[in-house]
Design an enzyme around this catalytic site. Structure first.
Site, short mmCIF file in Angstrom:
data_model
loop_
_atom_site.label_atom_id
_atom_site.label_comp_id
_atom_site.label_asym_id
_atom_site.label_seq_id
_atom_site.Cartn_x
_atom_site.Cartn_y
_atom_site.Cartn_z
N CYS A 138 19.99 50.65 38.28
CA CYS A 138 19.91 49.28 37.49
C CYS A 138 18.76 48.93 37.15
CB CYS A 138 20.52 48.53 38.44
SG CYS A 138 20.81 46.78 37.66
N CYS A 150 16.55 43.23 41.74
CA CYS A 150 16.85 42.23 42.88
C CYS A 150 16.23 43.00 44.12
CB CYS A 150 18.40 42.31 42.69
SG CYS A 150 19.23 41.71 41.12
N CYS A 198 38.21 45.02 43.00
CA CYS A 198 36.93 44.53 42.68
C CYS A 198 36.07 45.57 42.03
CB CYS A 198 36.10 43.81 43.74
SG CYS A 198 37.12 42.50 44.22
N CYS A 221 34.03 33.95 40.30
CA CYS A 221 33.73 34.28 41.80
C CYS A 221 32.07 34.25 41.71
CB CYS A 221 34.17 35.86 41.98
SG CYS A 221 33.60 36.36 43.61
N CYS A 254 39.24 42.14 39.60
CA CYS A 254 37.80 41.43 39.61
C CYS A 254 37.03 42.25 39.07
CB CYS A 254 37.53 40.82 40.93
SG CYS A 254 35.96 39.93 40.93
N CYS A 271 18.76 44.81 46.72
CA CYS A 271 20.03 45.70 46.24
C CYS A 271 19.48 47.38 46.09
CB CYS A 271 20.12 45.54 44.77
SG CYS A 271 21.74 46.32 44.19
N ARG A 293 34.69 33.72 50.81
CA ARG A 293 34.72 35.26 51.46
C ARG A 293 33.84 35.81 52.23
NH1 ARG A 293 39.04 36.65 48.05
NH2 ARG A 293 39.27 35.68 46.07
#
Ligand code: SAM
Ligand code: DTB
Ligand code: SF4
Length: 324
Positions: free
Chosen positions: A61, A65, A105, A197, A137, A68, A269
Site C-alpha cells: 500500500c 500508516c 468484510c 463503519c 462490508c 500498518c 465492535r
C-alpha cells in the site's frame, strides 16, 4: 430491540470534549452501569454479531500508516498478493457463513480504489456475498462519489473507513493523506445510502485527550456511524509502532463504554487486538457495550483467536452469536 436512528430519542451529535472526558474518566462501576443502560435500550443484552474479514488485496500500500503491516513504506513479513478472484472471495464468504458470521468484510490495501476491471471484480464479490444472505462490508481506501454509488447499487451494506485518532494526532501516524480526505470519503459513503463503519485504534502513543477527540469526531457525524470498530494496536515487527508500550486493557474498556454511551444505537465492535486480552478483559469489553467481534484465526494479515476459543468464551459468559 434496535430502534432506527431517526426515532431514537437519546442520540446526540454535540458531545463536548469535557462531557466525553467526564464519562471516560468516571469510576468504572458507574461507567459500566451507564454503558449497560445505553446498550440495553438499543440492543439485545447477551449477544454479539460475528463478522469475518478477508484481505482481498494484500500489501504494497502506498500510504504510510504507522501501525500498518501492509504499507509499502515498511519492511514487514507481509507478502504482496494480487487482487483475489471472485471465486476465492466467495469460497471464504461461504466458510464465514458456516462459522456463524453474518457480516463479511473485504479489505484491500489500496490508497484509493482503481477503476476498470479490479473495481468491477469487487462489485461482483459484493453481489455474491449479498446473494449468500450475508451483510457485505468493504474497506478499500478513498472512494469517489461515483464509486460509492456503484457499491451501493451492488448491494453493499457498509463501508469501513476509520478516522483512527484525533485530528491533532493524525499527522503523527499518517503523512500521505489528510483527515479531511478521510471525512470526504465518509460523506460519499453516507450520500450513497451505504451504512458507515468508522472507528479507530488505541495504543499508538496517543493521550486520553486524543481519544476524546476521536470520540467527538465520530459522535458529531450525523447520523452516527452505524458501526464503530474499536481496535487495540497489534504491534507488528517492521512498522514504526512495533515497539510501542502495550496498552492497558482497561483503557480499551473505557473507550468502548464511552463509545457505547455517546453512540448508543451503533454497533461497537471489539476489533483488532483480542489476542492480547484475557477472557476477563474481553468480558469487560462486552459489559462495556461491545456487541461484535471478528471470528476466525486471521484478521487481515495478523492473527485472531481460533473459532473454538471464541466459542468457549461465549459459552462461558452465557452469550451467543447473533443469528442472521
Ligand atoms: N486501506 C484501507 C484503509 O486504510 O482504509 C483499508 C484497510 S485498513 C487495514 C483498515 C483499518 O485496519 C485501519 O484503518 C486501522 O484502523 C486498522 N488497522 C490496520 N493495522 C492495524 C494494526 N496493526 N492494529 C490495529 N488496527 C489496525
Ligand atoms: C477495522 O477497524 N479493523 C479491521 C477492519 N476494520 C478492516 C482490520 C484490523 C486489521 C488489523 C491488522 C491486520 O490484520 O492486518
Ligand atoms: Fe494502506 Fe489501509 Fe494499511 Fe494505511 S491502513 S497502509 S491505507 S492498507
Amino acid at each position: 430491540m434496535k430502534l432506527p436512528q431517526a426515532i431514537a430519542p437519546d442520540l446526540r451529535h454535540n458531545w463536548t470534549l469535557l462531557e466525553i472526558e467526564t464519562i471516560y474518566t468516571s469510576p468504572l462501576p458507574d461507567l459500566i452501569f451507564r454503558a449497560q443502560q445505553a446498550h440495553r435500550a438499543h440492543h439485545p443484552a447477551n449477544q454479539v454479531q460475528g463478522c469475518m474479514l478477508l484481505s482481498i488485496k494484500t500489501g504494497g500500500c502506498p500510504e504510510d500508516c504507522a501501525y500498518c503491516p501492509q504499507s509499502a513504506h515498511y519492511k514487514t513479513n507481509v507478502e504482496r498478493e494480487a487482487l483475489l478472484s471472485v471465486d476465492d472471495a466467495l469460497i471464504a464468504a461461504r466458510q464465514a457463513k458456516a462459522q456463524g458470521a453474518t457480516r463479511f468484510c473485504m479489505g484491500a490495501a489500496w490508497r484509493d480504489v482503481p477503476t476498470g476491471e479490479p473495481f468491477e471484480r469487487v462489485l461482483q464479490m459484493v453481489r455474491g456475498v449479498r446473494e449468500l444472505g450475508l451483510e457485505a462490508c468493504c474497506t478499500l481506501g478513498m472512494l469517489t462519489r461515483e464509486q460509492a454509488q456503484a457499491l451501493a447499487d451492488a448491494g453493499l451494506t457498509a463501508y469501513n473507513h476509520n478516522l483512527d485518532t484525533s485530528q491533532e494526532f493524525y499527522g503523527e501516524i499518517i503523512s500521505t493523506r489528510t483527515y479531511d480526505e478521510r471525512l470526504q470519503t465518509l460523506q460519499h459513503v453516507r450520500n450513497s445510502g451505504v451504512t458507515v463503519c468508522c472507528g479507530g485504534i488505541i495504543g499508538m502513543g496517543e493521550s486520553r485527550r486524543e481519544r476524546y477527540g476521536l470520540l467527538r469526531e465520530l459522535s458529531s457525524l450525523n447520523p452516527h456511524p452505524e458501526s464503530v470498530p474499536v481496535n487495540m494496536l497489534v504491534r507488528v515487527a517492521g512498522t514504526p509502532l512495533a515497539n510501542q508500550d502495550s496498552e492497558d486493557p482497561l483503557e480499551l474498556v473505557r473507550m468502548i463504554a464511552t463509545a457505547r454511551i455517546l453512540m448508543p444505537a451503533s454497533f461497537v465492535r471489539l476489533s483488532a487486538g483480542r489476542l492480547s486480552l484475557s477472557d476477563e478483559a474481553q468480558a469487560l469489553c462486552f459489559l462495556a457495550g461491545a456487541n461484535s467481534v471478528f471470528l476466525g484465526d486471521k484478521l487481515l494479515t495478523t492473527p485472531n483467536p481460533e473459532a473454538d476459543q471464541d466459542q468457549r468464551l461465549l459459552d462461558k459468559l452465557g452469550m451467543r452469536l447473533a443469528a442472521v
